[in-house]
Design a protein around this motif. Structure first.
Motif, PDB file in Angstrom:
ATOM      1  N   ALA A   1      -1.779  -9.763  -9.867  1.00 16.60           N
ATOM      2  CA  ALA A   1      -2.848  -9.284  -9.289  1.00 16.60           C
ATOM      3  C   ALA A   1      -2.668  -8.944  -7.705  1.00 16.60           C
ATOM      4  N   ILE A   2      -1.729  -9.862  -7.105  1.00 19.18           N
ATOM      5  CA  ILE A   2      -1.487  -9.634  -5.621  1.00 19.18           C
ATOM      6  C   ILE A   2      -0.429  -8.428  -5.502  1.00 19.18           C
ATOM      7  N   VAL A   3       0.712  -8.474  -6.336  1.00 19.55           N
ATOM      8  CA  VAL A   3       1.735  -7.695  -6.036  1.00 19.55           C
ATOM      9  C   VAL A   3       1.239  -6.488  -6.346  1.00 19.55           C
ATOM     10  N   PHE A   4       0.702  -6.006  -7.473  1.00 16.09           N
ATOM     11  CA  PHE A   4       0.130  -4.735  -7.929  1.00 16.09           C
ATOM     12  C   PHE A   4      -0.775  -4.190  -7.223  1.00 16.09           C
ATOM     13  N   THR A   5      -1.733  -4.934  -6.654  1.00 17.40           N
ATOM     14  CA  THR A   5      -2.742  -4.617  -5.595  1.00 17.40           C
ATOM     15  C   THR A   5      -1.894  -4.000  -4.502  1.00 17.40           C
ATOM     16  N   GLN A   6      -1.107  -4.637  -4.081  1.00 18.26           N
ATOM     17  CA  GLN A   6      -0.017  -4.061  -2.625  1.00 18.26           C
ATOM     18  C   GLN A   6       0.665  -2.783  -3.309  1.00 18.26           C
ATOM     19  N   ALA A   7       1.232  -2.902  -4.233  1.00 16.13           N
ATOM     20  CA  ALA A   7       1.978  -1.618  -4.626  1.00 16.13           C
ATOM     21  C   ALA A   7       1.105  -0.625  -4.985  1.00 16.13           C
TER      22      ALA A   7
ATOM     23  N   ASP B   1      10.580   7.272  -9.958  1.00 13.38           N
ATOM     24  CA  ASP B   1      11.116   6.424 -10.808  1.00 13.38           C
ATOM     25  C   ASP B   1      11.750   4.973 -10.202  1.00 13.38           C
ATOM     26  N   GLN B   2      12.240   5.485  -9.194  1.00 12.77           N
ATOM     27  CA  GLN B   2      12.753   4.079  -8.108  1.00 12.77           C
ATOM     28  C   GLN B   2      11.479   3.513  -7.474  1.00 12.77           C
ATOM     29  N   ALA B   3      10.565   4.077  -7.118  1.00 14.46           N
ATOM     30  CA  ALA B   3       9.310   3.389  -6.828  1.00 14.46           C
ATOM     31  C   ALA B   3       8.855   2.233  -7.852  1.00 14.46           C
ATOM     32  N   ALA B   4       8.713   2.908  -9.122  1.00  9.44           N
ATOM     33  CA  ALA B   4       8.281   1.968 -10.192  1.00  9.44           C
ATOM     34  C   ALA B   4       9.138   0.980 -10.447  1.00  9.44           C
ATOM     35  N   ARG B   5      10.421   1.204 -10.380  1.00  7.01           N
ATOM     36  CA  ARG B   5      11.575   0.105 -10.299  1.00  7.01           C
ATOM     37  C   ARG B   5      11.400  -0.982  -9.539  1.00  7.01           C
ATOM     38  N   GLY B   6      11.128  -0.383  -8.054  1.00  4.04           N
ATOM     39  CA  GLY B   6      10.867  -1.627  -6.961  1.00  4.04           C
ATOM     40  C   GLY B   6       9.674  -2.252  -7.272  1.00  4.04           C
ATOM     41  N   GLY B   7       8.673  -1.552  -7.863  1.00  5.80           N
ATOM     42  CA  GLY B   7       7.535  -2.185  -7.911  1.00  5.80           C
ATOM     43  C   GLY B   7       7.563  -3.617  -9.219  1.00  5.80           C
ATOM     44  N   TRP B   8       8.370  -3.189 -10.196  1.00  6.72           N
ATOM     45  CA  TRP B   8       8.537  -4.270 -11.244  1.00  6.72           C
ATOM     46  C   TRP B   8       9.557  -5.307 -10.768  1.00  6.72           C
ATOM     47  N   MET B   9      10.461  -4.992  -9.958  1.00 10.36           N
ATOM     48  CA  MET B   9      11.415  -6.072  -9.378  1.00 10.36           C
ATOM     49  C   MET B   9      10.501  -6.863  -8.395  1.00 10.36           C
ATOM     50  N   MET B  10       9.613  -6.478  -7.686  1.00 12.70           N
ATOM     51  CA  MET B  10       8.807  -7.273  -6.770  1.00 12.70           C
ATOM     52  C   MET B  10       8.028  -8.140  -7.680  1.00 12.70           C
TER      53      MET B  10
ATOM     54  N   GLY C   1       1.889 -12.506  -1.605  1.00  7.88           N
ATOM     55  CA  GLY C   1       1.709 -11.710  -0.591  1.00  7.88           C
ATOM     56  C   GLY C   1       2.939 -11.073   0.194  1.00  7.88           C
ATOM     57  N   ALA C   2       3.975 -11.763   0.223  1.00  3.58           N
ATOM     58  CA  ALA C   2       5.101 -11.405   0.762  1.00  3.58           C
ATOM     59  C   ALA C   2       5.934 -10.292  -0.285  1.00  3.58           C
ATOM     60  N   PHE C   3       5.874 -10.419  -1.470  1.00  8.83           N
ATOM     61  CA  PHE C   3       6.678  -9.567  -2.270  1.00  8.83           C
ATOM     62  C   PHE C   3       5.749  -8.323  -2.389  1.00  8.83           C
ATOM     63  N   GLY C   4       4.395  -8.480  -2.409  1.00 12.25           N
ATOM     64  CA  GLY C   4       3.467  -7.433  -2.354  1.00 12.25           C
ATOM     65  C   GLY C   4       3.507  -6.509  -1.142  1.00 12.25           C
ATOM     66  N   THR C   5       3.450  -7.128   0.009  1.00  9.34           N
ATOM     67  CA  THR C   5       3.922  -6.346   1.160  1.00  9.34           C
ATOM     68  C   THR C   5       5.220  -5.580   1.210  1.00  9.34           C
ATOM     69  N   ALA C   6       6.395  -6.261   0.465  1.00 12.69           N
ATOM     70  CA  ALA C   6       7.713  -5.523   0.494  1.00 12.69           C
ATOM     71  C   ALA C   6       7.477  -4.395  -0.534  1.00 12.69           C
ATOM     72  N   SER C   7       6.531  -4.583  -1.467  1.00 17.41           N
ATOM     73  CA  SER C   7       6.472  -3.538  -2.555  1.00 17.41           C
ATOM     74  C   SER C   7       5.769  -2.279  -1.909  1.00 17.41           C
ATOM     75  N   MET C   8       5.077  -2.583  -0.959  1.00 20.35           N
ATOM     76  CA  MET C   8       4.145  -1.178  -0.411  1.00 20.35           C
ATOM     77  C   MET C   8       5.117  -0.501   0.479  1.00 20.35           C
TER      78      MET C   8
END
Length: 460
Positions: free
Chosen positions: A373-379, A310-319, A290-297
């Motif tokens: 499931a959690i990170v990509f839901t938030q992303a 592209d930077q948004a996608a990079r951030g999502g994968w890193m999270m 949930g924390a990394f998902g929040t940061a990905s948002m």
């Protein structure tokens, strides 16, 4: 007003800057749950089962708050990314207005129907009445908690994950003594037990007041004014266009979790207590996600606002990578130390501890998929891509988890006019095995959706 965006690029330093305060914030919330479980210890199994069920229902508050928070983070992040502070402030005001309206509606609607709702969950003995009494102060004061959640969501959109940590630190500092003395300082056991909930309700009320004060003073470039609280129906429509599908997703998950809990409660108070113990330890894993998902948002909404997909996608994968690593480590700890973990909450009942061990060692293998499931839901929510997730959740719960849970836990499964079939009678272990399969299915679905890149083209 627009200007050159000043959103930082997605790198590991930025990931940690956003994620670590959010992680600490999630663990503070988790601390409150564990502390409440500790305070409930002397009250007996009916009270523990009631607390477990009450926490499930109280979780509906978090899901309900998504109607405010998902759109607030996505829109504020987009406006901050585009360097349009006027609209970021205006969105913040609309989010607080929505929090007040929804809080008052929730109290008016939920208060009269708590006993009826709890009667559907198959609690045994006196547990339904105990759970209803416990939930009453939380429902009464829910508006301030929604203001707290909505304000923090706006700050996250502005890239500020630290203020939420500071506020929740204060919430914990208030909750610990208030809940302790309220649960130990009165006459009857029922009143003492409800004192735990009063500690939570009062501390979040103070948290809501703190968030309002910070926003009025202009925190992280967001300033709350009376003019921004006046309803702006087109902007509210934009906010809700993102939030309503996300809230439908969260509320669908909550409703299905309550259905799943009903299946577990049918197994008896021992299984219900063990289920609650395993969930509290499992939370150390999913709260990290949930924390990394929040940061990905935050990182995705801001970079999309700055027109850097592209930077948004990079951030999502890193999270996701960070969450997957952290949660997989947690899974290893669950597998290796399940027995002492479960004995900690059930030192005098080896049967309950043993059931908890079966559940906890099973979910240990779900951690990588749960991270997805959690990170990509938030992303996806940060991008405003909130509609598809609802169908993924429905499929995971209604097609996979719930049918499997009936099949694996029951001795005999009724198919109505089609007769009956034999179940596997695996008890609580069977229920958590069904959960494991569901999590892997949904984790893969959300990973494929994020990989497709379709979220980059969503307009909010």
């Amino acid at each position: 007003m627009t200007a050159t965006p000043s959103v930082p690029l997605a790198d590991w330093r930025q990931v940690l800057k956003l994620a670590l305060p959010a992680l600490a914030q999630q663990y503070l919330l988790l601390f409150i749950q564990h502390y409440d479980q500790f305070l409930a210890g002397p009250f007996g199994e009916s009270h523990k089962a009631a607390l477990n069920t009450a926490n499930y229902i109280y979780w509906l508050t978090t899901c309900y708050a998504v109607v405010i928070s998902a759109g607030a983070t996505a829109l504020v992040g987009r406006f901050v990314g585009a360097n349009d502070r006027h609209m970021a402030n205006h969105t913040t005001g609309q989010a607080i207005f929505l929090a007040v309206v929804m809080g008052l509606i929730a109290t008016a609607v939920a208060w009269p129907f708590l006993p009826e709702l709890l009667s559907l969950l198959r609690l045994k003995d006196a547990a339904p009445q105990i759970a209803a009494a416990y939930l009453s102060p939380l429902v009464l004061m829910v508006t301030m908690q929604l203001i707290e959640t909505g304000g923090i969501a706006c700050l996250i959109g502005a890239g500020d994950t630290r203020t939420g940590l500071y506020v929740l630190s204060g919430v914990v500092l208030v909750n610990v003594p208030v809940a302790y003395f309220a649960s130990r300082g009165f006459g009857g056991s029922e009143l003492n037990f409800v004192g735990i909930a009063w500690g939570t309700a009062l501390s979040h009320t103070i948290g809501g007041l703190a968030v309002l004060t910070l926003l009025i003073r202009g925190r992280s470039g967001l300033k709350l004014t009376l003019a921004n609280l006046k309803p702006d129906w087109p902007l509210l429509g934009r906010l809700l266009r993102v939030s309503i599908p996300a809230a439908a997703d969260s509320l669908s998950i909550a409703a299905c979790q309550l259905w799943f809990l009903r299946i577990v409660n049918d197994l008896g108070n021992e299984a219900s207590s063990a289920h609650g113990i395993a969930l509290r330890w499992e939370a150390f894993g999913y709260q990290a996600g949930g924390a990394f998902g929040t940061a990905s948002m935050a990182i995705i909404s801001q970079n999309l606002g700055a027109r850097r997909p592209d930077q948004a996608a990079r951030g999502g994968w890193m999270m996701f990578a960070a969450a997957c690593g952290t949660m997989s480590f947690m899974g290893l700890m669950f597998y290796l130390f399940a027995w002492p973990m479960c004995r900690f909450y059930s030192p005098h009942d080896e049967n309950i501890a043993g059931l908890g061990v079966q559940a906890l060692t099973t979910v240990a293998f779900a951690m990588p998929a749960l991270a997805s499931a959690i990170v990509f839901t938030q992303a996806l929510r940060g991008a405003g891509d909130t509609r598809v997730g609802v169908f993924y959740s429905w499929f995971g719960f209604l097609v996979v988890r719930i049918p499997l849970a009936y099949l694996l836990t029951g001795r005999e499964i009724s198919l109505g006019p089609f007769g009956t079939i034999a179940g596997f009678d695996m008890g609580l272990f069977g229920a958590w095995l069904a959960m494991l399969v569901d999590i892997w299915v949904r984790g893969l679905l959300f990973l494929l959706r994020f990989s497709s890149g379709k979220w980059k083209r969503v307009k909010v």
